[in-house]
Scaffold this motif. Structure first.
Motif, PDB file in Angstrom:
ATOM      1  N   VAL A   7       0.759  -1.214   0.041  1.00 36.47           N
ATOM      2  CA  VAL A   7      -0.036   0.125   0.001  1.00 36.47           C
ATOM      3  C   VAL A   7       0.880   1.212  -0.209  1.00 36.47           C
ATOM      4  CG1 VAL A   7      -1.880   1.212   1.115  1.00 36.47           C
ATOM      5  CG2 VAL A   7      -1.940  -1.336   1.315  1.00 36.47           C
ATOM      6  N   GLN A   8       1.935   1.216   0.770  1.00 36.15           N
ATOM      7  CA  GLN A   8       2.753   2.309   0.845  1.00 36.15           C
ATOM      8  C   GLN A   8       3.659   2.698  -0.404  1.00 36.15           C
ATOM      9  OE1 GLN A   8       2.997   4.792   3.316  1.00 36.15           O
ATOM     10  NE2 GLN A   8       4.211   5.941   1.528  1.00 36.15           N
ATOM     11  N   ARG A   9       3.707   1.463  -1.253  1.00 31.77           N
ATOM     12  CA  ARG A   9       4.581   1.835  -2.545  1.00 31.77           C
ATOM     13  C   ARG A   9       3.549   2.274  -3.479  1.00 31.77           C
ATOM     14  NH1 ARG A   9       5.332  -3.606  -3.157  1.00 31.77           N
ATOM     15  NH2 ARG A   9       7.020  -3.345  -1.431  1.00 31.77           N
ATOM     16  N   PHE A  10       2.352   1.734  -3.677  1.00 33.35           N
ATOM     17  CA  PHE A  10       1.351   2.601  -4.317  1.00 33.35           C
ATOM     18  C   PHE A  10       1.216   3.778  -4.317  1.00 33.35           C
ATOM     19  CE2 PHE A  10      -3.100   3.868  -4.613  1.00 33.35           C
ATOM     20  CZ  PHE A  10      -3.329   3.944  -6.163  1.00 33.35           C
ATOM     21  N   LEU A  11       0.921   4.259  -2.761  1.00 38.93           N
ATOM     22  CA  LEU A  11       0.903   5.754  -2.425  1.00 38.93           C
ATOM     23  C   LEU A  11       1.883   6.486  -2.925  1.00 38.93           C
ATOM     24  CD1 LEU A  11      -0.966   5.560   1.074  1.00 38.93           C
ATOM     25  CD2 LEU A  11      -2.098   6.214  -1.277  1.00 38.93           C
ATOM     26  N   SER A  12       3.226   5.741  -2.825  1.00 41.21           N
ATOM     27  CA  SER A  12       4.607   6.568  -2.989  1.00 41.21           C
ATOM     28  C   SER A  12       4.619   6.632  -4.698  1.00 41.21           C
ATOM     29  CB  SER A  12       5.711   5.874  -2.751  1.00 41.21           C
ATOM     30  OG  SER A  12       5.830   4.641  -3.086  1.00 41.21           O
ATOM     31  N   GLN A  13       3.828   5.929  -5.572  1.00 37.67           N
ATOM     32  CA  GLN A  13       3.923   6.108  -6.959  1.00 37.67           C
ATOM     33  C   GLN A  13       2.818   7.015  -7.392  1.00 37.67           C
ATOM     34  OE1 GLN A  13       3.859   1.992  -8.282  1.00 37.67           O
ATOM     35  NE2 GLN A  13       5.848   1.742  -7.492  1.00 37.67           N
ATOM     36  N   PHE A  14       1.449   6.815  -6.612  1.00 37.20           N
ATOM     37  CA  PHE A  14       0.260   7.687  -6.906  1.00 37.20           C
ATOM     38  C   PHE A  14       0.591   8.998  -6.870  1.00 37.20           C
ATOM     39  CE2 PHE A  14      -3.845   9.519  -6.108  1.00 37.20           C
ATOM     40  CZ  PHE A  14      -4.525   9.005  -7.060  1.00 37.20           C
ATOM     41  N   PHE A  15       1.209   9.424  -5.675  1.00 34.96           N
ATOM     42  CA  PHE A  15       1.170  11.117  -5.481  1.00 34.96           C
ATOM     43  C   PHE A  15       2.075  11.767  -6.347  1.00 34.96           C
ATOM     44  CE2 PHE A  15       0.031   9.802  -0.724  1.00 34.96           C
ATOM     45  CZ  PHE A  15      -1.433  10.059  -1.069  1.00 34.96           C
ATOM     46  N   PRO A  16       3.451  11.428  -6.601  1.00 38.04           N
ATOM     47  CA  PRO A  16       4.194  11.914  -7.710  1.00 38.04           C
ATOM     48  C   PRO A  16       3.585  11.912  -8.995  1.00 38.04           C
ATOM     49  CG  PRO A  16       5.436  10.341  -6.476  1.00 38.04           C
ATOM     50  CD  PRO A  16       3.851  10.247  -5.848  1.00 38.04           C
ATOM     51  N   LYS A  17       2.639  10.887  -9.417  1.00 31.99           N
ATOM     52  CA  LYS A  17       2.269  10.869 -10.756  1.00 31.99           C
ATOM     53  C   LYS A  17       0.909  11.999 -10.589  1.00 31.99           C
ATOM     54  CE  LYS A  17       0.132   8.276 -14.332  1.00 31.99           C
ATOM     55  NZ  LYS A  17      -0.681   6.934 -14.827  1.00 31.99           N
ATOM     56  N   MET A  18       0.349  11.986  -9.437  1.00 33.03           N
ATOM     57  CA  MET A  18      -0.866  13.132  -9.412  1.00 33.03           C
ATOM     58  C   MET A  18      -0.207  14.589  -9.645  1.00 33.03           C
ATOM     59  SD  MET A  18      -3.402  13.163  -6.116  1.00 33.03           S
ATOM     60  CE  MET A  18      -4.650  14.684  -5.949  1.00 33.03           C
ATOM     61  N   ASP A  19       0.938  14.463  -8.994  1.00 31.48           N
ATOM     62  CA  ASP A  19       1.763  15.923  -9.088  1.00 31.48           C
ATOM     63  C   ASP A  19       2.176  16.245 -10.534  1.00 31.48           C
ATOM     64  OD1 ASP A  19       1.529  16.073  -6.071  1.00 31.48           O
ATOM     65  OD2 ASP A  19       3.640  15.534  -5.773  1.00 31.48           O
ATOM     66  N   ILE A  20       2.521  15.342 -11.204  1.00 29.04           N
ATOM     67  CA  ILE A  20       3.024  15.757 -12.538  1.00 29.04           C
ATOM     68  C   ILE A  20       1.943  15.536 -13.701  1.00 29.04           C
ATOM     69  CG2 ILE A  20       4.249  14.632 -14.260  1.00 29.04           C
ATOM     70  CD1 ILE A  20       6.196  13.223 -12.319  1.00 29.04           C
TER      71      ILE A  20
END
Length: 113
Positions: A7-20
């Motif tokens: 879950v942490q891995r997903f969030l750590s990929q989701f937030f940067p993608k959301m930022d970009i």
């Protein structure tokens, strides 16, 4: 079986993608009604999503909606109510997706709380 690390891995990929790339919100009636009911504007809705943590995780669901792949379900306490939030990574090089953002219709069972 997903772990806290997954879950942490997903969030750590989701937030940067959301930022970009940003995030697409499906404007389903249920989602729009929730914003009115809770007096949440679009900007604050994004802040709530950005505040998701591993302990808010509920489950994953497979989907063919918009080619978004696996959907991740989270819950969040807000103003005495539980929010049901369903997000997905989306296609590569495109926006993340928020499929659901509304008051939960039934009690949420968190996996790590």
């Amino acid at each position: 079986m997903l772990t806290r690390d997954d879950v942490q891995r997903f969030l750590s990929q989701f937030f940067p993608k959301m930022d970009i790339w940003g995030i697409i919100f499906l404007n389903r009636e249920k989602n729009l009604e929730a914003l009115k009911e809770l007096s949440i504007n679009a900007s604050y809705r994004e802040q709530i999503i950005r505040s998701l943590v591993v302990e808010d995780f509920v489950e994953t669901l497979e989907s063919t909606i918009l080619g978004c792949g696996e959907m991740w379900v989270f819950g969040k306490d807000f103003d005495g109510k539980q929010l049901y939030i369903k997000i997905a990574m989306g296609s590569p090089n495109s926006k993340t997706i928020c499929i659901s953002f509304h008051v939960a219709e039934k009690p949420i069972k968190y996996k790590f709380k």
